[in-house]
Design a protein around this motif. Structure first.
Motif, short mmCIF file in Angstrom:
data_model
loop_
_atom_site.label_atom_id
_atom_site.label_comp_id
_atom_site.label_asym_id
_atom_site.label_seq_id
_atom_site.Cartn_x
_atom_site.Cartn_y
_atom_site.Cartn_z
N GLU A 67 0.86 -1.17 -0.09
CA GLU A 67 -0.02 -0.02 0.04
C GLU A 67 0.83 1.30 -0.07
O GLU A 67 0.45 1.98 -0.83
CB GLU A 67 -0.96 0.08 1.24
N ALA A 70 2.53 1.74 -3.39
CA ALA A 70 1.52 2.12 -4.36
C ALA A 70 1.35 3.66 -4.07
O ALA A 70 1.24 4.59 -4.99
CB ALA A 70 0.32 1.51 -4.20
N THR A 71 1.22 4.10 -2.73
CA THR A 71 0.79 5.51 -2.65
C THR A 71 1.95 6.54 -2.79
O THR A 71 1.76 7.77 -3.47
CB THR A 71 0.44 5.78 -1.07
N THR A 72 3.16 5.97 -2.69
CA THR A 72 4.50 6.84 -2.78
C THR A 72 4.42 6.93 -4.31
O THR A 72 4.97 7.93 -4.85
CB THR A 72 5.70 5.93 -2.55
N GLY A 73 4.12 5.79 -5.10
CA GLY A 73 4.22 5.94 -6.61
C GLY A 73 3.28 7.08 -7.28
O GLY A 73 3.60 7.93 -8.10
N GLN A 74 1.95 6.86 -6.44
CA GLN A 74 0.96 7.85 -6.95
C GLN A 74 1.45 9.31 -6.58
O GLN A 74 1.33 10.23 -7.43
CB GLN A 74 -0.21 7.49 -6.13
N VAL A 75 1.88 9.46 -5.40
CA VAL A 75 2.52 10.77 -4.89
C VAL A 75 3.66 11.34 -5.78
O VAL A 75 3.76 12.68 -6.02
CB VAL A 75 2.87 10.83 -3.36
N HIS A 77 4.06 10.44 -9.01
CA HIS A 77 3.51 10.83 -10.28
C HIS A 77 2.86 12.18 -10.14
O HIS A 77 3.10 13.00 -10.98
CB HIS A 77 2.41 9.69 -10.55
N ARG A 78 2.08 12.43 -9.23
CA ARG A 78 1.41 13.60 -9.10
C ARG A 78 2.53 14.77 -8.79
O ARG A 78 2.21 15.98 -9.43
CB ARG A 78 0.51 13.76 -7.86
N ARG A 81 3.97 15.97 -12.18
CA ARG A 81 2.94 16.47 -13.03
C ARG A 81 2.79 17.90 -12.65
O ARG A 81 3.04 18.88 -13.24
CB ARG A 81 1.50 15.86 -13.01
#
Length: 93
Positions: A67, A70-75, A77-78, A81
């Motif tokens: 988890e 996955a959260t680290t990857g999402q952060v 990516h954001r 951007r």
């Protein structure tokens, strides 16, 4: 009886007593050892419980790590951007 015969008999009795003492010690040891399987079975049961508990804790920790990853990857990516957006805004000035 002669003194030699008495000393031979005394020596034989001493050897007999030592042998009986050794037999007694062996029997006592075997009786104690016979009682140990219950202790070993109980210890094995405790070890199995510990192993199961540790396996469950490891599974939970692995799930939590997944988890967090996955959260680290999402952060990440954001953030990428957001950095691109800030660079685009700064580049247009």
């Amino acid at each position: 009886m002669e003194e030699t015969e008495i000393s031979v008999i005394d020596a034989a009795l001493a050897r007999l007593e030592a042998a009986v003492n050794r037999i007694d010690a062996v029997v006592q040891h075997r009786l104690e050892t016979a009682a140990e399987p219950d202790d070993r079975d109980a210890e094995l049961a405790l070890m199995d419980e510990d192993r199961a508990r540790l396996a469950a804790a490891l599974d939970a920790a692995s799930a939590r790590l997944a988890e967090v990853t996955a959260t680290t990857g999402q952060v990440g990516h954001r953030l990428d951007r957001a950095i691109e957006t800030v660079q685009d805004v700064l580049g247009r000035r």
